[in-house]
Write an enzyme that holds these catalytic residues in place. Structure first.
Site, PDB file in Angstrom:
ATOM      1  N   CYS A  10     -11.788  82.730 -52.016  1.00 35.21           N
ATOM      2  CA  CYS A  10     -11.824  82.430 -50.580  1.00 35.21           C
ATOM      3  C   CYS A  10     -12.335  81.017 -50.421  1.00 35.21           C
ATOM      4  O   CYS A  10     -12.695  80.364 -51.407  1.00 35.21           O
ATOM      5  CB  CYS A  10     -12.711  83.436 -49.846  1.00 35.21           C
ATOM      6  SG  CYS A  10     -12.493  83.415 -48.039  1.00 35.21           S
ATOM      7  N   LYS A  47      -9.799  94.564 -44.393  1.00 33.89           N
ATOM      8  CA  LYS A  47     -11.088  93.908 -44.139  1.00 33.89           C
ATOM      9  C   LYS A  47     -11.236  93.672 -42.640  1.00 33.89           C
ATOM     10  O   LYS A  47     -10.427  92.979 -42.028  1.00 33.89           O
ATOM     11  CB  LYS A  47     -11.174  92.581 -44.891  1.00 33.89           C
ATOM     12  CG  LYS A  47     -12.490  91.841 -44.702  1.00 33.89           C
ATOM     13  CD  LYS A  47     -12.489  90.551 -45.515  1.00 33.89           C
ATOM     14  CE  LYS A  47     -13.792  89.784 -45.335  1.00 33.89           C
ATOM     15  NZ  LYS A  47     -13.789  88.529 -46.124  1.00 33.89           N
ATOM     16  N   GLU A  71      -2.044  97.719 -43.511  1.00 30.12           N
ATOM     17  CA  GLU A  71      -2.498  96.537 -44.247  1.00 30.12           C
ATOM     18  C   GLU A  71      -2.602  96.828 -45.747  1.00 30.12           C
ATOM     19  O   GLU A  71      -2.125  96.048 -46.576  1.00 30.12           O
ATOM     20  CB  GLU A  71      -3.863  96.071 -43.724  1.00 30.12           C
ATOM     21  CG  GLU A  71      -3.828  95.306 -42.419  1.00 30.12           C
ATOM     22  CD  GLU A  71      -3.589  93.805 -42.632  1.00 30.12           C
ATOM     23  OE1 GLU A  71      -3.234  93.400 -43.750  1.00 30.12           O
ATOM     24  OE2 GLU A  71      -3.762  93.055 -41.654  1.00 30.12           O
ATOM     25  N   LYS A  74     -13.375  97.187 -46.402  1.00 32.25           N
ATOM     26  CA  LYS A  74     -14.622  96.439 -46.168  1.00 32.25           C
ATOM     27  C   LYS A  74     -14.795  96.246 -44.673  1.00 32.25           C
ATOM     28  O   LYS A  74     -13.866  95.763 -44.019  1.00 32.25           O
ATOM     29  CB  LYS A  74     -14.557  95.081 -46.872  1.00 32.25           C
ATOM     30  CG  LYS A  74     -15.803  94.213 -46.658  1.00 32.25           C
ATOM     31  CD  LYS A  74     -15.640  92.850 -47.307  1.00 32.25           C
ATOM     32  CE  LYS A  74     -16.907  92.016 -47.075  1.00 32.25           C
ATOM     33  NZ  LYS A  74     -16.782  90.663 -47.638  1.00 32.25           N
ATOM     34  N   TYR A 101     -24.900  95.802 -53.118  1.00 28.86           N
ATOM     35  CA  TYR A 101     -26.137  95.099 -53.412  1.00 28.86           C
ATOM     36  C   TYR A 101     -27.197  96.065 -53.939  1.00 28.86           C
ATOM     37  O   TYR A 101     -28.229  95.630 -54.438  1.00 28.86           O
ATOM     38  CB  TYR A 101     -26.627  94.374 -52.154  1.00 28.86           C
ATOM     39  CG  TYR A 101     -25.604  93.401 -51.639  1.00 28.86           C
ATOM     40  CD1 TYR A 101     -25.448  92.150 -52.221  1.00 28.86           C
ATOM     41  CD2 TYR A 101     -24.738  93.755 -50.598  1.00 28.86           C
ATOM     42  CE1 TYR A 101     -24.479  91.263 -51.774  1.00 28.86           C
ATOM     43  CE2 TYR A 101     -23.764  92.881 -50.143  1.00 28.86           C
ATOM     44  CZ  TYR A 101     -23.633  91.637 -50.743  1.00 28.86           C
ATOM     45  OH  TYR A 101     -22.659  90.773 -50.308  1.00 28.86           O
TER      46      TYR A 101
END
Length: 326
Positions: A116, A193, A236, A251, A316
């Site tokens: 990105c 996303k 998508e 996401k 995370y």
């Protein structure tokens, strides 16, 4: 029927458990900041750090020791400009970082690169800006995305994960990789996303918040998905599957369990979810304030993603979970 017979003790519950999470399912994000010495904790994400080029390999080594099988890299360069030129440099931050991991660790850990431009541009958007349309120029961004993919592949990336939500990004990258001798490299698409409020802490960590000026709004709603749209979300991912994506993604994850299940059922493809920064921060801060049992909540959240249909989880929480030895 007496359902409680099979809930009487831990051994019985473990024996009939339908869904489980292991460290093999998880990917740990790593933020690498050019010019930083040591590491810097992200204030909005307790326990998560930006790493300098002098320290990130120690983090990778610790993850390998804990049994983590994959990392995804995010770079924060010194130079940010209108087209994210550091991301196109074979000696740029991400390319250097991939080479360093491969030189030291070889195949001990899978290296995924986020493809990105938001961390590399001075405007914080995911590609080249079209001032007339006041959004990202999709086709111009496809051209430089293909160049970025080749940079990552040459450096030794094991997998490429385009996150910008550009239309036709998968077919563009697949063509570029195949024509340059990298047909073996899989693409993990950020196929569904959403333009979400859950990304805030990530933008602190990656220093990638979009700016607002006369040419572009301070959000990514013109190219990321409307979170209200269920059927578009499925389309998508099906489109990216048809273009050649090897792994699909939803996401964020926590507010989109219905989408995860529907995409898994519709495609039968390997499916990743991104347990994003805002989701992590809510759980972590609730624990730090004594409101929840962090370990129990973390396992419950990760298990819910698997139950909904995820095969892979970017989280995370990965390092904390790995320390449990599960």
């Amino acid at each position: 029927m007496n359902f409680r017979r099979l809930r009487l003790n831990d051994n019985l519950r473990d024996l009939v458990r339908e869904t489980s999470v292991s460290v093999n399912d998880l990917i740990m994000p790593i933020f690498i900041k050019e010019g930083l010495k040591g590491k810097n904790e992200v204030s909005s994400m307790p326990g998560i750090f930006q790493f300098g080029e002098d320290t990130f390999l120690d983090e990778v080594a610790e993850l390998i020791e804990l049994g983590v099988k994959a990392v995804i890299l995010f770079g924060i360069p010194k130079l940010k400009d209108s087209c994210g030129s550091d991301a196109l440099d074979e000696n740029g931050l991400i390319a250097r970082s991939v080479r360093k991991i491969k030189e030291r660790f070889g195949d001990k850990i899978l290296v995924i690169t986020d493809l990105c431009f938001c961390e590399f541009t001075d405007h914080g958007h995911c590609g080249i800006i079209n001032p007339k349309l006041k959004t990202v120029d999709n086709d111009a961004t496809l051209e430089i995305s293909a160049k970025q993919a080749i940079v990552h592949a040459k450096a030794g990336a094991d997998m490429i994960a385009p996150s910008g939500m550009m239309d036709n990004i998968i077919s563009t990258l697949r063509k570029a990789l195949d024509e340059n001798g990298y047909s073996h490299i899989p693409i993990m698409s950020y196929s569904t996303k959403f333009a979400s409020s859950f990304y805030g802490p990530f933008r602190d960590a990656a220093e990638s918040a979009p700016v607002e000026n006369e040419y572009v709004p301070k959000n990514r709603k013109t190219y990321q998905m409307d979170y209200a749209n269920r059927f578009e979300a499925i389309r998508e991912s099906i489109e990216d599957m048809n273009q050649g994506a090897d792994i699909l993604m939803v996401k964020p994850a926590l507010s989109f369990m219905d989408i995860i299940r529907e995409i898994k059922d519709a495609t039968k493809m390997p499916l990743c979810v991104y347990n994003v920064s805002g989701e992590y921060a809510m759980v972590k801060n609730a624990a730090l304030n004594g409101l929840i049992d962090y370990e129990a909540m973390m396992i419950e959240v990760l298990t819910s993603f698997k139950r909904a249909g995820a095969d892979i989880i970017i989280s995370y929480h990965t390092k904390d979970f790995a320390k449990l030895g599960k």
